[in-house]
Design an enzyme around this catalytic site. Structure first.
Site, PDB file in Angstrom:
ATOM      1  N   ARG A 155       0.836  -1.201   0.000  1.00  0.00           N
ATOM      2  CA  ARG A 155       0.000   0.000   0.000  1.00  0.00           C
ATOM      3  C   ARG A 155       0.869   1.249   0.000  1.00  0.00           C
ATOM      4  O   ARG A 155       2.061   1.206   0.311  1.00  0.00           O
ATOM      5  CB  ARG A 155      -0.928  -0.014   1.201  1.00  0.00           C
ATOM      6  N   ASP A 215       0.459   5.431   1.447  1.00  0.00           N
ATOM      7  CA  ASP A 215      -0.370   6.266   2.320  1.00  0.00           C
ATOM      8  C   ASP A 215      -1.058   7.396   1.551  1.00  0.00           C
ATOM      9  O   ASP A 215      -0.687   7.710   0.419  1.00  0.00           O
ATOM     10  CB  ASP A 215       0.502   6.888   3.410  1.00  0.00           C
ATOM     11  N   ARG A 260       9.752   7.929   4.900  1.00  0.00           N
ATOM     12  CA  ARG A 260       9.431   9.266   5.424  1.00  0.00           C
ATOM     13  C   ARG A 260      10.158   9.548   6.739  1.00  0.00           C
ATOM     14  O   ARG A 260      10.549  10.683   7.002  1.00  0.00           O
ATOM     15  CB  ARG A 260       7.921   9.412   5.569  1.00  0.00           C
TER      16      ARG A 260
END
Lengths: 249, 249
Positions: free
Chosen positions: B51, B53, B199
Site C-alpha cells: 500500500r 499512504d 518518510r
C-alpha cells in the site's frame, strides 16, 4: 491611505478564472476576502493587470489596492500570504504612488505556454501542461513564430467573445518556441494581448507543428482578420502569465 | 482465467491512500470499480505490491488481477486506462503465470523523495514536494546516507502503527541524496521497507541537513531500535514509489 502594488502567483486549476463572477470561486474573490479580513470586514477592491481564464496560471500577475492599515510595507508579503489559500502566493509588495494603476499603466506582458509532448501522459503535470502525443516539427513552428513578431492587427487571433472596444493592433516583441526534454516552451512577449490570443496562437502553431498548415500561412491568417482563419484554441492549463511590465521596471 | 500484471502510476493527492478502506476514495477502489465495469459488474480483486499512504504517489506501482475477458493483452493498457480517472494511468500490462503475486514475489522496491529547498514556495509543486526554506547541508546528509545502506534492523525507522509481524531487518542497497537546482532528490532502493520507513529516514536526514543531528548519530539511532530515537516523519506529498523489482526483471 496608501496604494500597494503586489506581484502574485496562483495555480488557476481550482478557480473559475481571476475575475470575480457570480458563479464559482475566483482569485480576485480570495484576495478581496483576505484583505477584507485584515481590514476588519471592510471591502477592499483589488485591481489586476488583466484577467486570466479558468485554469490559467500566473507566475507574476500584478495587482494594486489601497489600504490605511499601519503595516510596514516589508511585512505585507508575509501578512497577506498567510491569509490566502495554498494555491495563491504573494511574491512581493511595494508602496507605489496614488496614481499607479495595475491595468492602465501596464506597458506589456509576457506569457509562457507549456506542451507535454510525449507518447505517455504525465499525470503529475496534467493541470500545468497541454499533452500532445504526436511528434511536432519544432523548426516549422519556430519559422511560423517569426511571422507573429512585430506589429499586426491580431483580430484573427482574438476570441469573438471579447469585450475589447478599441483596435486589435498589438506589438509582439518575442514569439518563440523551444524544445526542452519532453516539453515545448513557448514565449510570447508584447505590448498587450487580446482575449484568448496566446491560446489561439499556440493552437495555430501546433497545427503547423503537425504539418496541417504551412508556416507561410501565418501572414495570410493575420491578413484575413477573422477568427475562423486561425487554428483551434489551445487548452487553458498550459498557459502562464509570466510577467507584467511597467515603466518603472 | 488468466493473470495480468500491470505497472501503474498515480497522483495520490486526492486519495486516502492506495488500499480500500471504509472512508475515503482510494486507488484500489478506482481500479476495482473500473475492472468491475469491464467485467459486467462482477467484482475483480486487485492485489498491489504494497500500500501507499494518503498523498503518496506512484511512478511504478505493480498490481495483478485475474480476468476471463477476451481482450488481447496489447489492448489492455488502453482499455483499462480509458476507464480510470485522470490521476491514475496504466503504463503497461502483461500476462504472467497463474502463480505470480504482486506482493509476495516482490524482491525489492525503489522510492524517491523530493524536497523543494528554497526561500519561496513553489505553489505548482505543493502536492509533489516537501517545502523546506532553510539551507540544508547536503554533504552531511550524504554522509548520513552511507550509514543507512546495508542490512540493518530498522525498528527505529518504523511507525508504531505498523502491522508487520516478522522481523524488521531490511537490506538497503542505495540511500542517497543529490541537489538538482532548487530540489533535493533522495533515492532509497532495498529489499523492502517498513511502514513510514522512507518518510522517517527523510525526516531524520533533514535534521542532519539542518545540523540538528550529526551524521555519525545514524548508527546509534539504528542500534536504539525504538521509534523515538529517529527524527520526525516527513510529509507524504514528497514521496514516490518509483519501481518494484521481481525476479523476472
Amino acid at each position: 491611505m496608501e496604494r500597494l502594488k503586489a506581484i502574485i502567483q496562483y495555480d488557476g486549476t481550482n478557480y473559475a478564472g481571476y475575475q470575480i463572477q457570480p458563479n464559482g470561486n475566483t482569485v480576485q474573490a480570495e484576495l478581496e476576502k483576505a484583505l477584507s479580513k485584515m481590514h476588519k470586514g471592510r471591502k477592499v477592491k483589488v485591481t489586476a493587470s488583466g484577467r486570466t481564464d479558468s485554469g490559467v496560471h500566473a507566475l507574476g500577475q500584478v495587482i494594486h489596492f489601497d489600504t490605511d492599515l499601519n503595516i510596514p510595507v516589508e511585512n505585507w508579503k508575509r501578512a497577506l500570504s498567510s491569509m490566502l489559500p495554498q494555491d495563491i502566493y504573494i511574491l512581493s509588495v511595494e508602496q507605489v504612488g496614488r496614481d499607479f494603476h495595475a491595468r492602465y499603466d501596464a506597458k506589456g506582458k509576457e506569457y509562457r505556454y507549456f506542451i507535454w509532448n510525449d507518447q505517455e501522459p504525465n499525470i503529475f503535470k496534467r493541470h500545468y501542461r497541454y499533452h500532445i502525443k504526436a511528434d511536432l516539427d519544432v523548426a516549422a513552428m519556430q519559422q511560423a513564430c517569426k511571422y507573429i513578431e512585430g506589429e499586426h492587427d491580431f483580430t484573427s487571433f482574438c476570441s469573438p467573445r471579447t469585450d475589447i472596444k478599441g483596435d486589435k493592433i498589438r506589438l509582439i516583441h518575442e514569439a518563440s518556441v523551444q524544445k526542452e526534454g519532453e516539453e515545448l516552451v513557448f514565449v510570447f512577449r508584447g505590448s498587450g494581448f487580446l482575449y484568448n490570443m496566446v491560446r489561439i496562437l499556440v493552437g495555430t502553431l501546433v497545427e503547423v507543428g503537425r504539418h496541417d498548415r504551412d508556416p507561410g500561412e501565418i501572414p495570410m491568417i493575420i491578413e484575413a482578420k477573422e477568427r475562423e482563419a486561425a487554428g483551434k484554441t489551445a487548452p487553458p492549463q498550459g498557459l502562464f502569465l509570466r510577467e507584467v511590465f511597467y515603466d518603472e521596471d
